[in-house]
Design a protein around this motif. Structure first.
Motif, PDB file in Angstrom:
ATOM      1  N   THR A  81       0.892  -1.155   0.000  1.00  0.00           N
ATOM      2  CA  THR A  81       0.000   0.000   0.000  1.00  0.00           C
ATOM      3  C   THR A  81       0.933   1.208   0.000  1.00  0.00           C
ATOM      4  O   THR A  81       2.144   1.046   0.080  1.00  0.00           O
TER       5      THR A  81
ATOM      6  N   THR B 181       1.405   3.178   2.351  1.00  0.00           N
ATOM      7  CA  THR B 181       2.012   3.353   3.688  1.00  0.00           C
ATOM      8  C   THR B 181       3.078   2.289   3.939  1.00  0.00           C
ATOM      9  O   THR B 181       4.268   2.575   3.954  1.00  0.00           O
TER      10      THR B 181
ATOM     11  N   PRO C 260      -7.793  -6.095  16.617  1.00  0.00           N
ATOM     12  CA  PRO C 260      -8.541  -6.138  15.349  1.00  0.00           C
ATOM     13  C   PRO C 260      -7.732  -5.673  14.137  1.00  0.00           C
ATOM     14  O   PRO C 260      -6.739  -4.957  14.278  1.00  0.00           O
TER      15      PRO C 260
ATOM     16  N   VAL D 168     -12.557   4.262  11.834  1.00  0.00           N
ATOM     17  CA  VAL D 168     -13.305   3.288  12.626  1.00  0.00           C
ATOM     18  C   VAL D 168     -14.764   3.732  12.674  1.00  0.00           C
ATOM     19  O   VAL D 168     -15.057   4.875  13.049  1.00  0.00           O
TER      20      VAL D 168
ATOM     21  N   ALA E  86      -6.191  -6.572   6.183  1.00  0.00           N
ATOM     22  CA  ALA E  86      -4.726  -6.534   6.108  1.00  0.00           C
ATOM     23  C   ALA E  86      -4.111  -5.695   7.220  1.00  0.00           C
ATOM     24  O   ALA E  86      -4.247  -4.474   7.231  1.00  0.00           O
ATOM     25  N   PRO E  87      -3.424  -6.354   8.124  1.00  0.00           N
ATOM     26  CA  PRO E  87      -2.551  -5.622   9.037  1.00  0.00           C
ATOM     27  C   PRO E  87      -1.219  -5.400   8.329  1.00  0.00           C
ATOM     28  O   PRO E  87      -1.041  -5.877   7.198  1.00  0.00           O
TER      29      PRO E  87
ATOM     30  N   GLU F 167       2.492   3.775   8.961  1.00  0.00           N
ATOM     31  CA  GLU F 167       1.118   3.308   8.887  1.00  0.00           C
ATOM     32  C   GLU F 167       0.139   4.488   8.838  1.00  0.00           C
ATOM     33  O   GLU F 167       0.420   5.574   9.340  1.00  0.00           O
TER      34      GLU F 167
ATOM     35  N   LEU G 276      -6.788   7.918  16.927  1.00  0.00           N
ATOM     36  CA  LEU G 276      -6.342   6.765  17.713  1.00  0.00           C
ATOM     37  C   LEU G 276      -4.871   6.435  17.444  1.00  0.00           C
ATOM     38  O   LEU G 276      -4.204   5.857  18.282  1.00  0.00           O
TER      39      LEU G 276
END
Ligand code: TXA
Ligand code: MG
Length: 331
Positions: A37, A39, A67, A104, A145-146, A184, A198
Motif C-alpha cells: 500500500t 504506507t 482487530p 473506525v 490486512a494488518p 502506517e 487513535l
C-alpha cells in the motif's frame, strides 16, 4: 504452517493484470497475500472469511484481541461494511480517500467477529497504491490486512522486509518496490463527535481539523489480554529487536563522537567524518524522514548493532507520527 511463499513482481504504476489476477485469485481461495500500500506492505486475506482472517493472526503471531483493518476499493464497499456512515466519515472520505487514512465506524452484520476482535466497530481504509486498489477490486471482496510483519516487529516498507519476517508463513508477496509514505495510516474513530485520533499518521491533526472537529485520544495503554478500545496503543509495537533510545542533539553529538562501532546512529547531521556504516543521516523534511525510517531500522537490525541511538526530531504537527513511532520503538 510451512508454506512456499511466491514472490510476484509488478510495476508499481502499471501492474501486470495477469499477475494481479493470480494474487486476487489467491485471496479468493482464502490464502495469505502480502501486497504494497502507499504506507507499508499489508498482509491480506479475504475479510469475509473467518478462516482466512484467522490465518493472518497465526502467521503474524498477533493476539486475536487486536482487530484488523479492512481495505476497500470504494466508498460504496465501505458503507456496506458499516452500520452507519456519519457525515464526518463522508467528509473525510471525500478529502482523503483513497489515501493513508483509516476510519473506525460501527460495523454491519457482514463483518465477522474475527476481523474486528469482537468489537462493535470496524476499521476501514481505501488505499491509494495502484497495486492495492487493483488487487482489492479484482478480489471482488474487502481485504483484511494488518502490516505484513511479525507481531511487535517493525512494519515492512519493501517486499524484502516482508520476507524477512514471514517467508514460509504466507502464500504470496506482491513486490512493487518500496512504499512511498513509509508509516502506517492515520487511524481515526468517527463513531462519536468529535473525531478521535487513535493513531497519528502522516495526515496530521491540523490537516484533519480543516475538515472535521478532531481531538487526540487519551493515551491509555492496555494489556494484551483485553481487546483495546483504542488499539495501536499497545506499548511495545513497531519495535526493532535492538534496544533503542532517543536523545537530544547535544547528547547525540557527544555519543557519536565516542564512535561505538556496535551502536547505530540515526540523526540529522550530513557528514559524520570517517565512513562509519552504522551512522545514518536522515532527511530534514518529515515526509522524506517517514519514508526512510523503517528501512533504516530494518537495515540496522540486519547489521547486528547492539543499540540504536536516535537524534530527537523536531516538535510540530508534521513530526507527530514520526515521534510516535520512535517512542513506541523505544517501548
Ligand atoms: O497503513 C496501514 O494502516 C497499514 C496498511 C497495511 O494498510 N495497516 C496497518 O494495520 O497498520 P495494523 O493491523 O498493523 O494496524 C491497525 C491498527 C491496530 O492498532 C488495530 O488495533 C487498530 O488499527 N484497529 C483495528 N480495528 C479497530 C477498531 N475497530 N477500533 C479501533 N482500532 C482498531
Ligand atoms: Mg502493524
Amino acid at each position: 504452517m510451512e508454506r512456499t511463499t511466491k514472490v510476484l513482481t509488478v510495476d508499481p504504476e502499471s501492474p501486470d493484470s495477469e499477475v494481479l489476477d493470480r494474487a486476487a485469485e489467491a485471496i479468493r481461495e482464502g490464502k495469505l497475500v502480502a501486497f504494497p500500500t502507499e504506507t507499508v506492505y499489508g498482509l491480506g486475506a479475504d475479510a469475509l472469511s473467518s478462516s482466512a482472517v484467522e490465518q493472518i493472526f497465526r502467521a503474524k503471531g498477533r493476539p486475536a484481541t487486536n482487530p484488523l483493518i479492512v481495505h476497500v476499493a470504494d466508498v460504496e464497499q465501505a458503507r456496506e461494511l458499516s452500520a452507519s456512515w456519519p457525515a464526518a466519515a463522508q467528509r473525510l472520505a471525500d478529502k482523503f480517500w483513497p489515501g493513508p487514512l483509516t476510519m473506525v465506524v460501527r460495523r454491519s452484520e457482514i463483518v465477522s467477529d474475527t476481523v474486528c476482535a469482537g468489537l462493535e466497530t470496524v476499521a476501514l481504509r481505501m488505499p491509494a497504491h495502484p497495486v492495492a486498489r487493483a488487487l482489492i477490486r479484482r478480489a471482488e471482496r474487502p481485504v483484511a490486512a494488518p502490516s505484513a510483519n511479525r507481531y511487535t516487529e517493525v512494519s515492512p516498507t519493501t517486499a524484502d522486509h516482508v520476507l524477512r519476517g514471514l517467508d514460509g508463513r504466507i502464500d504470496v508477496v506482491v513486490d512493487a518496490g518500496p512504499t512511498s509514505v513509509g508509516l502506517e495510516s492515520t487511524l481515526v474513530s468517527v463513531v462519536d463527535n468529535p473525531v478521535e485520533i487513535l493513531r497519528p499518521g502522516m495526515i496530521g491533526r491540523r490537516v484533519l481539523a480543516g475538515v472535521v472537529d478532531v481531538e487526540e485520544a487519551s493515551r491509555v495503554v492496555v494489556d494484551e489480554t483485553q481487546t483495546r478500545p483504542s488499539p495501536g496503543m499497545s506499548k511495545r509495537h513497531y519495535s526493532p529487536a535492538v534496544s533503542m533510545r532517543i536523545v537530544e542533539s547535544a547528547e547525540f553529538q557527544r555519543l557519536r563522537k565516542r564512535g561505538e562501532k556496535t551502536t547505530g546512529f540515526i540523526g540529522f547531521v550530513e557528514a559524520f567524518g570517517d565512513a562509519d556504516e552504522a551512522v545514518i543521516a536522515m532527511p530534514s523534511t518529515p515526509r522524506d524522514y517517514a519514508r526512510r525510517l523503517y528501512g533504516v531500522l530494518h537495515d540496522l537490525e540486519e547489521r547486528g548493532v547492539d543499540e540504536i541511538v536516535v537524534e530527537e526530531p523536531p516538535d510540530g504537527d508534521e513530526w507527530t507520527a514520526i515521534r510516535d513511532r520512535l517512542r513506541r520503538a523505544v517501548g
